[in-house]
Design a protein around this motif. Structure first.
Motif, PDB file in Angstrom:
ATOM      1  N   THR A  16     -23.758  -3.905  -0.641  1.00 47.94           N
ATOM      2  CA  THR A  16     -23.503  -5.762  -0.180  1.00 47.94           C
ATOM      3  C   THR A  16     -24.012  -5.600   1.332  1.00 47.94           C
ATOM      4  O   THR A  16     -24.054  -5.408   2.035  1.00 47.94           O
TER       5      THR A  16
ATOM      6  N   LYS B 218     -23.139  -9.172  -3.588  1.00 50.03           N
ATOM      7  CA  LYS B 218     -22.632  -7.726  -3.487  1.00 50.03           C
ATOM      8  C   LYS B 218     -23.888  -8.342  -4.526  1.00 50.03           C
ATOM      9  O   LYS B 218     -24.335  -8.970  -5.427  1.00 50.03           O
TER      10      LYS B 218
ATOM     11  N   THR C 293     -24.179   0.064  -5.359  1.00 50.99           N
ATOM     12  CA  THR C 293     -23.251  -0.854  -5.339  1.00 50.99           C
ATOM     13  C   THR C 293     -24.084  -1.404  -3.678  1.00 50.99           C
ATOM     14  O   THR C 293     -23.913  -0.602  -2.955  1.00 50.99           O
TER      15      THR C 293
ATOM     16  N   ASP D 152     -23.114   1.996  -1.353  1.00 49.14           N
ATOM     17  CA  ASP D 152     -21.163   2.694  -2.545  1.00 49.14           C
ATOM     18  C   ASP D 152     -22.287   3.204  -3.843  1.00 49.14           C
ATOM     19  O   ASP D 152     -22.555   2.247  -4.911  1.00 49.14           O
TER      20      ASP D 152
ATOM     21  N   LEU E 231     -26.851  -4.305   4.839  1.00 44.92           N
ATOM     22  CA  LEU E 231     -25.862  -4.293   4.236  1.00 44.92           C
ATOM     23  C   LEU E 231     -24.567  -4.039   5.323  1.00 44.92           C
ATOM     24  O   LEU E 231     -24.831  -3.815   6.435  1.00 44.92           O
ATOM     25  N   SER E 232     -24.137  -4.934   4.843  1.00 47.64           N
ATOM     26  CA  SER E 232     -22.510  -5.197   5.874  1.00 47.64           C
ATOM     27  C   SER E 232     -21.358  -3.870   5.280  1.00 47.64           C
ATOM     28  O   SER E 232     -21.026  -4.104   6.563  1.00 47.64           O
ATOM     29  N   GLU E 233     -21.756  -3.269   4.328  1.00 48.00           N
ATOM     30  CA  GLU E 233     -20.641  -2.051   3.860  1.00 48.00           C
ATOM     31  C   GLU E 233     -21.247  -1.187   3.873  1.00 48.00           C
ATOM     32  O   GLU E 233     -23.309  -1.199   3.243  1.00 48.00           O
ATOM     33  N   PRO E 234     -21.216   0.473   4.298  1.00 45.84           N
ATOM     34  CA  PRO E 234     -21.489   1.613   3.431  1.00 45.84           C
ATOM     35  C   PRO E 234     -22.367   1.152   1.896  1.00 45.84           C
ATOM     36  O   PRO E 234     -21.915   0.774   1.091  1.00 45.84           O
TER      37      PRO E 234
ATOM     38  N   ASN F  83     -19.145 -12.166  -5.545  1.00 44.82           N
ATOM     39  CA  ASN F  83     -20.227 -12.535  -4.324  1.00 44.82           C
ATOM     40  C   ASN F  83     -20.956 -12.303  -4.436  1.00 44.82           C
ATOM     41  O   ASN F  83     -21.919 -11.791  -4.962  1.00 44.82           O
TER      42      ASN F  83
ATOM     43  N   LYS G  35     -25.009  -8.513   4.448  1.00 46.66           N
ATOM     44  CA  LYS G  35     -25.289  -8.986   5.560  1.00 46.66           C
ATOM     45  C   LYS G  35     -25.332 -10.305   5.193  1.00 46.66           C
ATOM     46  O   LYS G  35     -24.459 -11.434   5.717  1.00 46.66           O
TER      47      LYS G  35
END
Length: 139
Positions: free
Chosen positions: A49, A92, A47, A130, A125-128, A89, A51
């Motif tokens: 996500t 995503k 996954t 996954d 990415l804005s999040e690590p 989202n 920026k």
């Protein structure tokens, strides 16, 4: 200052009497202490996500390019790959894969990391990232 190079030191150590026997015994001990690698198919869900919409589009362009999904699909052990965009989202993005084995997926990931593509995508990415490894369950 080292007196010998790493290569020379390795040659000296490996030339000692009994080295190959001791090395084989040590490798066997290490292998026996490792958890068993699951055999059979390995399912992976990644996954992403992003920026920005531009970052997500750049990733989609990479997937459609010469170094994208065509490489993944032709990699030994890849059985399938599908891509999805979240309806909840828009930043995503989910990639689901099926591999012949966890080892095949690990070799593929090592290649993507060695080329720098993995790190580039992670920078968007804005999040690590996954990544989840799954195995089939008989129910």
């Amino acid at each position: 200052e080292p007196v010998t190079s790493e290569e020379m030191t390795r040659k000296i150590i490996q030339s000692q009497p009994g080295f190959s026997h001791k090395h084989a015994a040590l490798m066997e001990k290490i292998a026996s202490s490792m958890p068993p690698v699951p055999s059979g198919p390995c399912f992976v869900t990644a996954t992403f996500t992003f920026k920005t919409d531009e970052g997500k589009q750049e990733f989609i362009d990479i997937l459609n390019g010469d170094d994208g999904l065509s490489v993944t699909r032709s990699w030994p052990g890849n059985e399938s790959i599908s891509c999805f965009s979240s309806t909840e989202n828009p930043l995503k993005f989910v990639v689901q894969q099926k591999w012949a084995s966890a080892g095949a997926h690990a070799e593929y990931m090592a290649m993507r990391k060695s080329t720098g593509l993995f790190d580039h995508v992670v920078s968007l990415l804005s999040e690590p990232l996954d990544i989840v490894h799954l195995e089939s369950v008989e129910v």
